[in-house]
Design a protein around this motif. Structure first.
Motif, PDB file in Angstrom:
ATOM      1  N   GLU A  65       0.821  -8.196   4.895  1.00  0.00           N
ATOM      2  CA  GLU A  65      -0.064  -8.725   3.855  1.00  0.00           C
ATOM      3  C   GLU A  65      -1.327  -7.888   3.727  1.00  0.00           C
ATOM      4  OE1 GLU A  65      -2.377 -12.913   2.722  1.00  0.00           O
ATOM      5  OE2 GLU A  65      -0.828 -12.861   4.293  1.00  0.00           O
ATOM      6  N   GLN A  66      -1.935  -7.546   4.870  1.00  0.00           N
ATOM      7  CA  GLN A  66      -3.159  -6.744   4.830  1.00  0.00           C
ATOM      8  C   GLN A  66      -2.899  -5.369   4.241  1.00  0.00           C
ATOM      9  OE1 GLN A  66      -4.717  -5.598   8.631  1.00  0.00           O
ATOM     10  NE2 GLN A  66      -6.752  -5.118   7.845  1.00  0.00           N
ATOM     11  N   TYR A  67      -1.828  -4.727   4.706  1.00  0.00           N
ATOM     12  CA  TYR A  67      -1.562  -3.364   4.248  1.00  0.00           C
ATOM     13  C   TYR A  67      -1.123  -3.337   2.789  1.00  0.00           C
ATOM     14  CZ  TYR A  67      -2.194  -1.224   8.810  1.00  0.00           C
ATOM     15  OH  TYR A  67      -2.755  -0.757   9.971  1.00  0.00           O
ATOM     16  N   GLN A  68      -0.391  -4.345   2.331  1.00  0.00           N
ATOM     17  CA  GLN A  68       0.008  -4.382   0.926  1.00  0.00           C
ATOM     18  C   GLN A  68      -1.215  -4.442   0.016  1.00  0.00           C
ATOM     19  OE1 GLN A  68       2.696  -7.679   0.577  1.00  0.00           O
ATOM     20  NE2 GLN A  68       4.416  -6.587   1.504  1.00  0.00           N
ATOM     21  N   LYS A  69      -2.214  -5.198   0.437  1.00  0.00           N
ATOM     22  CA  LYS A  69      -3.439  -5.293  -0.357  1.00  0.00           C
ATOM     23  C   LYS A  69      -4.165  -3.952  -0.409  1.00  0.00           C
ATOM     24  CE  LYS A  69      -7.809  -7.831  -0.651  1.00  0.00           C
ATOM     25  NZ  LYS A  69      -8.650  -8.898  -0.046  1.00  0.00           N
ATOM     26  N   LEU A  70      -4.299  -3.303   0.746  1.00  0.00           N
ATOM     27  CA  LEU A  70      -4.981  -2.003   0.794  1.00  0.00           C
ATOM     28  C   LEU A  70      -4.215  -0.950   0.013  1.00  0.00           C
ATOM     29  CD1 LEU A  70      -6.030  -1.932   4.565  1.00  0.00           C
ATOM     30  CD2 LEU A  70      -7.463  -2.484   2.582  1.00  0.00           C
ATOM     31  N   ILE A  71      -2.904  -0.982   0.107  1.00  0.00           N
ATOM     32  CA  ILE A  71      -2.083   0.002  -0.606  1.00  0.00           C
ATOM     33  C   ILE A  71      -2.186  -0.216  -2.114  1.00  0.00           C
ATOM     34  CG2 ILE A  71       0.280   0.775  -1.020  1.00  0.00           C
ATOM     35  CD1 ILE A  71       0.840   0.038   1.967  1.00  0.00           C
ATOM     36  N   SER A  72      -2.147  -1.458  -2.532  1.00  0.00           N
ATOM     37  CA  SER A  72      -2.245  -1.774  -3.958  1.00  0.00           C
ATOM     38  C   SER A  72      -3.577  -1.313  -4.526  1.00  0.00           C
ATOM     39  CB  SER A  72      -2.067  -3.276  -4.181  1.00  0.00           C
ATOM     40  OG  SER A  72      -0.781  -3.702  -3.763  1.00  0.00           O
ATOM     41  N   ASN A  73      -4.634  -1.381  -3.702  1.00  0.00           N
ATOM     42  CA  ASN A  73      -5.968  -0.945  -4.143  1.00  0.00           C
ATOM     43  C   ASN A  73      -6.171   0.558  -3.970  1.00  0.00           C
ATOM     44  OD1 ASN A  73      -6.686  -3.602  -4.760  1.00  0.00           O
ATOM     45  ND2 ASN A  73      -7.549  -3.977  -2.718  1.00  0.00           N
ATOM     46  N   ARG A  74      -5.192   1.239  -3.405  1.00  0.00           N
ATOM     47  CA  ARG A  74      -5.268   2.687  -3.148  1.00  0.00           C
ATOM     48  C   ARG A  74      -6.527   3.029  -2.346  1.00  0.00           C
ATOM     49  NH1 ARG A  74      -0.412   3.843  -3.633  1.00  0.00           N
ATOM     50  NH2 ARG A  74      -0.897   6.080  -3.820  1.00  0.00           N
ATOM     51  N   ASP A  75      -6.830   2.183  -1.386  1.00  0.00           N
ATOM     52  CA  ASP A  75      -8.051   2.326  -0.604  1.00  0.00           C
ATOM     53  C   ASP A  75      -7.763   3.146   0.654  1.00  0.00           C
ATOM     54  OD1 ASP A  75     -10.466   2.089   0.708  1.00  0.00           O
ATOM     55  OD2 ASP A  75     -10.731  -0.024   0.200  1.00  0.00           O
TER      56      ASP A  75
ATOM     57  N   VAL B  18      -1.522   7.684   6.704  1.00  0.00           N
ATOM     58  CA  VAL B  18      -2.122   7.292   5.424  1.00  0.00           C
ATOM     59  C   VAL B  18      -1.237   7.734   4.255  1.00  0.00           C
ATOM     60  CG1 VAL B  18      -4.072   7.665   3.872  1.00  0.00           C
ATOM     61  CG2 VAL B  18      -4.476   7.274   6.302  1.00  0.00           C
ATOM     62  N   ALA B  19      -0.743   8.962   4.318  1.00  0.00           N
ATOM     63  CA  ALA B  19       0.139   9.466   3.253  1.00  0.00           C
ATOM     64  C   ALA B  19       1.391   8.598   3.136  1.00  0.00           C
ATOM     65  CB  ALA B  19       0.504  10.929   3.532  1.00  0.00           C
ATOM     66  N   TYR B  20       1.905   8.187   4.264  1.00  0.00           N
ATOM     67  CA  TYR B  20       3.120   7.340   4.260  1.00  0.00           C
ATOM     68  C   TYR B  20       2.812   5.961   3.677  1.00  0.00           C
ATOM     69  CZ  TYR B  20       6.978   4.531   6.099  1.00  0.00           C
ATOM     70  OH  TYR B  20       8.044   3.675   6.228  1.00  0.00           O
ATOM     71  N   LEU B  21       1.730   5.357   4.127  1.00  0.00           N
ATOM     72  CA  LEU B  21       1.423   3.995   3.682  1.00  0.00           C
ATOM     73  C   LEU B  21       1.077   3.940   2.204  1.00  0.00           C
ATOM     74  CD1 LEU B  21      -0.607   2.731   6.768  1.00  0.00           C
ATOM     75  CD2 LEU B  21       1.635   1.923   6.019  1.00  0.00           C
ATOM     76  N   LEU B  22       0.409   4.966   1.705  1.00  0.00           N
ATOM     77  CA  LEU B  22       0.065   4.967   0.282  1.00  0.00           C
ATOM     78  C   LEU B  22       1.300   4.956  -0.613  1.00  0.00           C
ATOM     79  CD1 LEU B  22      -2.979   7.426   0.183  1.00  0.00           C
ATOM     80  CD2 LEU B  22      -3.006   4.956  -0.291  1.00  0.00           C
ATOM     81  N   ARG B  23       2.415   5.438  -0.066  1.00  0.00           N
ATOM     82  CA  ARG B  23       3.659   5.456  -0.840  1.00  0.00           C
ATOM     83  C   ARG B  23       4.681   4.460  -0.320  1.00  0.00           C
ATOM     84  NH1 ARG B  23       5.871  11.321  -1.868  1.00  0.00           N
ATOM     85  NH2 ARG B  23       7.148  10.007  -3.219  1.00  0.00           N
ATOM     86  N   ARG B  24       4.270   3.648   0.623  1.00  0.00           N
ATOM     87  CA  ARG B  24       5.186   2.707   1.284  1.00  0.00           C
ATOM     88  C   ARG B  24       5.815   1.732   0.305  1.00  0.00           C
ATOM     89  NH1 ARG B  24       8.072  -0.661   2.630  1.00  0.00           N
ATOM     90  NH2 ARG B  24       8.510  -1.520   4.705  1.00  0.00           N
ATOM     91  N   LEU B  25       5.096   1.357  -0.723  1.00  0.00           N
ATOM     92  CA  LEU B  25       5.587   0.344  -1.671  1.00  0.00           C
ATOM     93  C   LEU B  25       6.236   0.943  -2.907  1.00  0.00           C
ATOM     94  CD1 LEU B  25       2.581  -2.150  -1.543  1.00  0.00           C
ATOM     95  CD2 LEU B  25       4.636  -2.130  -0.128  1.00  0.00           C
TER      96      LEU B  25
END
Length: 328
Positions: free
Chosen positions: A242-252, A319-326
Motif C-alpha cells: 500500500e505504501q509503495y503503490q502510493k509513492l509509485i503512483s506519485n512518481r516520488d 528505485v528504477a525497479y519500483l518506479l516501473r513495478r506497476l
C-alpha cells in the motif's frame, strides 16, 4: 574392455565397441559358438548400439535438447534468504579484489589498440583487452544459460548468443520491468575509474591476461551484487504494497529512496565488509604475535567501495525497479 564413463555427475559402465565378450549379446551367447576373434566381429555393431543406448539412458536431462527444466524461486524473496545471499556476495567480492590486487594496474589492459585483439565495436573502434575478454566470456556463458537467470545481467546484452542447453523456466517473482534495468555501464565506469586505481599498485608487470581475467570476475560479481537490488525491492514492495503503490503512483523518487534507506543497516554492512577485508586480506608475518603487518587490499578501500558505490547503486536499481513495478 569395460569402460567407466562419467558425464556431469552421472556414472555408468559402457561396453567398448572392441569388446569380444562383455556385451549382453556375447554374454548370453555360448562361448563355443564362435572363436573369440570371430565373435568380436559379429558383436561389434551390437556393442556399439548397446553403448549408444547406455549413453542415452545415463545422459542427464539438461543435455537432452527436447527437455526444458524449471526452477522454483518461491523462497528467494524471504528476507533471511536475501540477507544471506548478500553476505555471501560480500565474501566473493572481497576475495576477487584480493586476487586482482596481486597484479599491477596494467593500463594497457583497458586501452583500445594497446593490445591488438581481433574485435571491434559497431563504430569500428577496436576493443580493449578487457572489453574483448568480457565479450568472449559472455559468449560462452550465454550459451549455457547464465543470462537467462533473473539475477544475472550481461555487459553486452545485445550480443548474448543462442542457448546450447534447453532453457529453464524460472518462476516469475520479479515484475517484467526487471529485464530492462541494467546499470553495467555505470559499474564498468566505477570499476575502471575508482576501484582499479584504489586496489592496485601503479605500473606495468606485463601480466595483462591474468589481470584481465580477474577484472572480468570482479565485474561480474559487482554486477550481480548491485542488480540483486531488484529482489530486495520486490521483497520490500510485497512487505508494504500500500505504501509503495502510493509513492509509485506519485512518481516520488525521493520518498521511495528515503523509504528504502536504513542508515543503521548500511553502517553495519560497511563495518562488516571492512572487518572481512581485514581478516581475508591480511599478510601474516613469521613473528610470534600473529599480527598482520600489511593487507593485500586496504580494508578502508573495500568499506568505501560499499559505502560510496555498491549500496548507492543498489538503491538506484531498487528505485528504477519500483518506479516501473506497476507498469504491467
Amino acid at each position: 574392455m569395460l569402460m567407466h564413463v562419467a558425464l556431469n555427475g552421472w556414472q555408468f559402465n559402457a561396453v567398448s565397441p572392441s569388446c569380444s565378450c562383455l556385451c549382453s549379446s556375447c554374454l548370453q551367447r555360448p562361448r563355443t559358438v564362435l572363436p573369440s576373434i570371430d565373435r568380436s566381429v559379429v558383436c561389434k555393431t551390437q556393442c556399439l548400439s548397446h553403448s549408444a543406448v547406455g549413453l542415452q539412458v545415463a545422459m542427464p536431462h539438461s543435455l537432452t535438447p527436447s527437455v526444458a527444466a524449471s526452477a522454483d524461486l518461491s523462497s528467494v524473496l524471504a528476507l533471511d534468504n536475501i540477507r544471506q545471499t548478500l553476505i555471501r556476495q560480500e565474501d566473493t567480492i572481497i576475495f576477487l579484489l584480493i586476487e586482482r590486487a596481486q597484479f599491477a594496474r596494467n593500463s594497457p589492459v583497458y586501452e583500445a589498440d594497446a593490445v591488438p585483439v581481433p574485435a571491434f565495436d559497431s563504430s569500428g573502434k577496436r576493443y580493449s583487452l578487457l572489453e574483448y575478454l568480457l565479450l568472449e566470456t559472455e559468449q560462452i556463458h550465454g550459451k549455457i544459460r547464465r543470462y537467462t537467470s533473473p539475477d544475472e545481467q550481461a555487459f553486452y546484452p545485445d550480443h548474448v548468443p543462442q542457448l546450447v542447453l534447453p532453457s529453464i523456466q524460472y518462476e516469475q517473482v520479479l515484475a517484467p520491468c526487471a529485464e530492462t534495468i541494467n546499470l553495467n555501464n555505470l559499474i564498468m565506469d566505477l570499476y575502471l575509474q575508482e576501484l582499479v586505481p584504489g586496489i592496485t599498485e601503479p605500473g606495468d608487470d606485463n601480466n595483462y591476461g591474468s589481470a584481465a581475467m580477474q577484472d572480468v570476475l570482479c565485474l561480474q560479481a559487482l554486477s550481480k551484487r548491485i542488480h540483486y537490488g531488484k529482489f530486495v525491492a520486490e521483497a520490500k514492495f510485497r512487505a508494504d504494497p500500500e505504501q509503495y503503490q502510493k509513492l509509485i503512483s506519485n512518481r516520488d523518487q525521493d520518498a521511495i529512496m528515503q523509504t528504502l534507506t536504513s542508515i543503521d543497516v548500511e553502517k553495519k554492512v560497511v563495518e562488516r565488509v571492512r572487518r572481512k577485508a581485514a581478516i581475508f586480506g591480511q599478510d601474516i608475518t613469521d613473528s610470534d604475535d600473529g599480527q598482520a603487518s600489511s593487507f593485500k587490499v586496504e580494508p578502508s578501500t573495500v568499506a568505501q567501495l560499499y559505502e560510496k558505490w555498491i549500496m548507492p547503486l543498489t538503491k538506484q536499481v531498487q528505485v528504477a525497479y519500483l518506479l516501473r513495478r506497476l507498469d504491467s
